[in-house]
Write a protein that holds these residues in place. Structure first.
Motif, PDB file in Angstrom:
ATOM      1  N   PRO A 183      22.428   9.593 -27.894  1.00 32.65           N
ATOM      2  CA  PRO A 183      23.406   9.766 -26.811  1.00 32.65           C
ATOM      3  C   PRO A 183      22.805   9.564 -25.422  1.00 32.65           C
ATOM      4  CG  PRO A 183      23.666  11.492 -28.453  1.00 32.65           C
ATOM      5  CD  PRO A 183      22.408  10.755 -28.813  1.00 32.65           C
ATOM      6  N   ASN A 184      21.544   9.944 -25.240  1.00 36.11           N
ATOM      7  CA  ASN A 184      20.926   9.797 -23.929  1.00 36.11           C
ATOM      8  C   ASN A 184      20.634   8.334 -23.602  1.00 36.11           C
ATOM      9  OD1 ASN A 184      20.745  12.625 -23.188  1.00 36.11           O
ATOM     10  ND2 ASN A 184      19.241  12.799 -24.832  1.00 36.11           N
ATOM     11  N   ILE A 185      20.149   7.592 -24.592  1.00 33.90           N
ATOM     12  CA  ILE A 185      19.964   6.156 -24.378  1.00 33.90           C
ATOM     13  C   ILE A 185      21.318   5.478 -24.205  1.00 33.90           C
ATOM     14  CG2 ILE A 185      19.126   4.008 -25.405  1.00 33.90           C
ATOM     15  CD1 ILE A 185      16.926   5.613 -26.745  1.00 33.90           C
ATOM     16  N   ALA A 186      22.318   5.964 -24.918  1.00 35.21           N
ATOM     17  CA  ALA A 186      23.664   5.404 -24.799  1.00 35.21           C
ATOM     18  C   ALA A 186      24.201   5.538 -23.375  1.00 35.21           C
ATOM     19  CB  ALA A 186      24.609   6.081 -25.782  1.00 35.21           C
ATOM     20  N   SER A 187      23.789   6.589 -22.656  1.00 36.47           N
ATOM     21  CA  SER A 187      24.256   6.763 -21.287  1.00 36.47           C
ATOM     22  C   SER A 187      23.746   5.647 -20.383  1.00 36.47           C
ATOM     23  CB  SER A 187      23.817   8.128 -20.750  1.00 36.47           C
ATOM     24  OG  SER A 187      22.413   8.178 -20.559  1.00 36.47           O
ATOM     25  N   GLY A 226       0.801  -1.202   0.000  1.00 37.29           N
ATOM     26  CA  GLY A 226       0.000   0.000   0.000  1.00 37.29           C
ATOM     27  C   GLY A 226       0.838   1.257   0.000  1.00 37.29           C
ATOM     28  N   LEU A 227       0.161   2.388   0.134  1.00 33.60           N
ATOM     29  CA  LEU A 227       0.849   3.673   0.192  1.00 33.60           C
ATOM     30  C   LEU A 227       1.755   3.724   1.415  1.00 33.60           C
ATOM     31  CD1 LEU A 227      -2.126   6.084  -0.636  1.00 33.60           C
ATOM     32  CD2 LEU A 227      -0.417   5.157  -2.211  1.00 33.60           C
ATOM     33  N   GLY A 228       2.979   4.199   1.205  1.00 35.50           N
ATOM     34  CA  GLY A 228       3.909   4.349   2.308  1.00 35.50           C
ATOM     35  C   GLY A 228       4.684   3.103   2.675  1.00 35.50           C
ATOM     36  N   ASP A 229       4.436   1.986   1.975  1.00 34.19           N
ATOM     37  CA  ASP A 229       5.104   0.729   2.333  1.00 34.19           C
ATOM     38  C   ASP A 229       6.477   0.571   1.694  1.00 34.19           C
ATOM     39  OD1 ASP A 229       3.036  -0.130   3.938  1.00 34.19           O
ATOM     40  OD2 ASP A 229       2.047  -1.264   2.336  1.00 34.19           O
ATOM     41  N   LEU A 230       6.627   1.066   0.463  1.00 34.93           N
ATOM     42  CA  LEU A 230       7.868   0.866  -0.279  1.00 34.93           C
ATOM     43  C   LEU A 230       8.447   2.204  -0.717  1.00 34.93           C
ATOM     44  CD1 LEU A 230       6.842  -2.085  -2.652  1.00 34.93           C
ATOM     45  CD2 LEU A 230       8.001  -2.233  -0.435  1.00 34.93           C
ATOM     46  N   PHE A 231       9.781   2.295  -0.670  1.00 33.09           N
ATOM     47  CA  PHE A 231      10.495   3.449  -1.210  1.00 33.09           C
ATOM     48  C   PHE A 231      11.045   2.992  -2.551  1.00 33.09           C
ATOM     49  CE2 PHE A 231      13.860   6.526  -1.766  1.00 33.09           C
ATOM     50  CZ  PHE A 231      13.380   7.672  -1.147  1.00 33.09           C
ATOM     51  N   VAL A 232      10.448   3.481  -3.638  1.00 33.65           N
ATOM     52  CA  VAL A 232      10.720   2.931  -4.962  1.00 33.65           C
ATOM     53  C   VAL A 232      11.487   3.916  -5.822  1.00 33.65           C
ATOM     54  CG1 VAL A 232       9.694   1.943  -7.041  1.00 33.65           C
ATOM     55  CG2 VAL A 232       8.610   1.551  -4.823  1.00 33.65           C
ATOM     56  N   ILE A 233      12.603   3.434  -6.397  1.00 30.76           N
ATOM     57  CA  ILE A 233      13.376   4.196  -7.375  1.00 30.76           C
ATOM     58  C   ILE A 233      13.298   3.428  -8.686  1.00 30.76           C
ATOM     59  CG2 ILE A 233      15.643   5.122  -7.981  1.00 30.76           C
ATOM     60  CD1 ILE A 233      15.583   4.182  -4.538  1.00 30.76           C
ATOM     61  N   ARG A 234      12.808   4.092  -9.739  1.00 29.86           N
ATOM     62  CA  ARG A 234      12.664   3.413 -11.021  1.00 29.86           C
ATOM     63  C   ARG A 234      13.478   4.138 -12.080  1.00 29.86           C
ATOM     64  NH1 ARG A 234       6.439   1.836 -12.094  1.00 29.86           N
ATOM     65  NH2 ARG A 234       7.457   0.639 -13.748  1.00 29.86           N
ATOM     66  N   VAL A 235      14.287   3.384 -12.788  1.00 25.21           N
ATOM     67  CA  VAL A 235      15.117   3.920 -13.862  1.00 25.21           C
ATOM     68  C   VAL A 235      15.327   2.798 -14.873  1.00 25.21           C
ATOM     69  CG1 VAL A 235      17.231   3.314 -12.613  1.00 25.21           C
ATOM     70  CG2 VAL A 235      17.318   5.051 -14.405  1.00 25.21           C
ATOM     71  N   HIS A 252      12.100  -9.520 -20.502  1.00 23.79           N
ATOM     72  CA  HIS A 252      11.793  -8.635 -21.639  1.00 23.79           C
ATOM     73  C   HIS A 252      12.174  -7.181 -21.349  1.00 23.79           C
ATOM     74  CE1 HIS A 252       9.635 -12.041 -23.316  1.00 23.79           C
ATOM     75  NE2 HIS A 252       8.869 -12.087 -22.242  1.00 23.79           N
ATOM     76  N   CYS A 253      13.330  -6.977 -20.724  1.00 21.75           N
ATOM     77  CA  CYS A 253      13.763  -5.628 -20.363  1.00 21.75           C
ATOM     78  C   CYS A 253      14.293  -4.895 -21.596  1.00 21.75           C
ATOM     79  CB  CYS A 253      14.842  -5.693 -19.285  1.00 21.75           C
ATOM     80  SG  CYS A 253      15.471  -4.070 -18.792  1.00 21.75           S
ATOM     81  N   GLY A 254      13.714  -3.740 -21.881  1.00 28.50           N
ATOM     82  CA  GLY A 254      14.125  -2.979 -23.053  1.00 28.50           C
ATOM     83  C   GLY A 254      15.558  -2.486 -22.971  1.00 28.50           C
ATOM     84  N   ALA A 255      16.002  -2.116 -21.762  1.00 28.98           N
ATOM     85  CA  ALA A 255      17.374  -1.633 -21.607  1.00 28.98           C
ATOM     86  C   ALA A 255      18.381  -2.744 -21.887  1.00 28.98           C
ATOM     87  CB  ALA A 255      17.579  -1.079 -20.195  1.00 28.98           C
ATOM     88  N   ILE A 256      18.048  -3.954 -21.465  1.00 22.38           N
ATOM     89  CA  ILE A 256      18.934  -5.095 -21.740  1.00 22.38           C
ATOM     90  C   ILE A 256      18.942  -5.403 -23.228  1.00 22.38           C
ATOM     91  CG2 ILE A 256      19.361  -7.529 -21.282  1.00 22.38           C
ATOM     92  CD1 ILE A 256      19.899  -5.678 -18.904  1.00 22.38           C
ATOM     93  N   ASN A 257      17.769  -5.409 -23.846  1.00 20.54           N
ATOM     94  CA  ASN A 257      17.690  -5.646 -25.285  1.00 20.54           C
ATOM     95  C   ASN A 257      18.484  -4.605 -26.061  1.00 20.54           C
ATOM     96  OD1 ASN A 257      15.806  -7.914 -26.332  1.00 20.54           O
ATOM     97  ND2 ASN A 257      14.671  -7.067 -24.599  1.00 20.54           N
ATOM     98  N   ALA A 258      18.362  -3.336 -25.645  1.00 21.45           N
ATOM     99  CA  ALA A 258      19.080  -2.264 -26.336  1.00 21.45           C
ATOM    100  C   ALA A 258      20.587  -2.435 -26.198  1.00 21.45           C
ATOM    101  CB  ALA A 258      18.649  -0.912 -25.780  1.00 21.45           C
TER     102      ALA A 258
END
Length: 209
Positions: A127-131, A66-75, A107-113
């Motif tokens: 260049p930004n995706i390359a980073s 629920g809300l407040g249970d997880l501290f999530v960083i997504r990139v 099926h991770c797009g970053a891994i496929n790329a």
């Protein structure tokens, strides 16, 4: 405060509930606690999730939290960069969180790329995706070199796992604060992978630090 073992069990049980609720072909409903009014004065997350930006892998749903249970960083590619490390350090210091999960997925797009850039044309990406690709490459390149003859799906899975393990190790190696917490048994950092096909999360407990 919830220690790392209890936090891990909560995530495992939450994922089981998610899998059970979404096992059929019909539209599924899962019950979670949306305690918006009780979190207005602050948050007390019991785990930190460093996950991918992929829209199919929302951590709060995957672990039925629920809300407040997880501290999530997504990139994209669940990569480790200074901003991600700083966010995790902040959560550990401010909320005394004792579990960090680096969550990769099928099926991770970053891994496929990254695999495509290594086997085809690196200059074809921006260049930004390359980073992002450049941060994933150290983990994926040895896999590509060692498993050239295996199928594409197997190659992507091996590369995804290697990237998760690289991020787990990177958090410890590149952060003095996190490294000290691990040494003092006040923090556990584990890798995991989410299967888009089944909804299940597999934790890499044999490789935990």
């Amino acid at each position: 405060m919830i220690d790392s073992e209890l936090a891990l069990q909560k995530l495992i049980e939450g994922n089981k509930q998610f899998v059970a609720a979404t096992a059929g072909t019909d539209v599924a409903e899962i019950t979670t606690t949306l305690k918006r009014t009780s979190i207005q004065e602050g948050q007390k997350p019991f785990a930190i999730i460093l996950g991918c930006s992929d829209s199919r892998v929302p951590a709060e749903l995957v672990f039925n939290c629920g809300l407040g249970d997880l501290f999530v960083i997504r990139v994209a590619g669940n990569i480790v960069a200074p901003s991600q490390i700083g966010s995790i350090e902040f959560a550990c210091q401010q909320f005394n969180v004792q579990l960090v999960v680096v969550l990769g997925h099928s099926h991770c797009g970053a891994i496929n790329a990254t695999v495509q850039a290594l086997t085809e044309d690196h200059d074809a990406i921006s260049p930004n995706i390359a980073s992002i690709v450049d941060r994933v490459t150290p983990a994926v390149l040895p896999v590509v070199n060692a498993h050239k003859d295996c199928g594409h799906a197997e190659l992507i899975h091996r590369a995804m796992r290697a990237n998760v393990e690289q991020s787990v190790n990177g958090l410890k190696l590149r952060s003095r604060q996190l490294r000290q917490l691990v040494r003092n048994n006040k923090l556990k950092i584990v890798g995991a992978e989410y299967s888009i096909e089944t909804g299940e999360v597999e934790f890499y407990l044999d490789d935990e630090v």
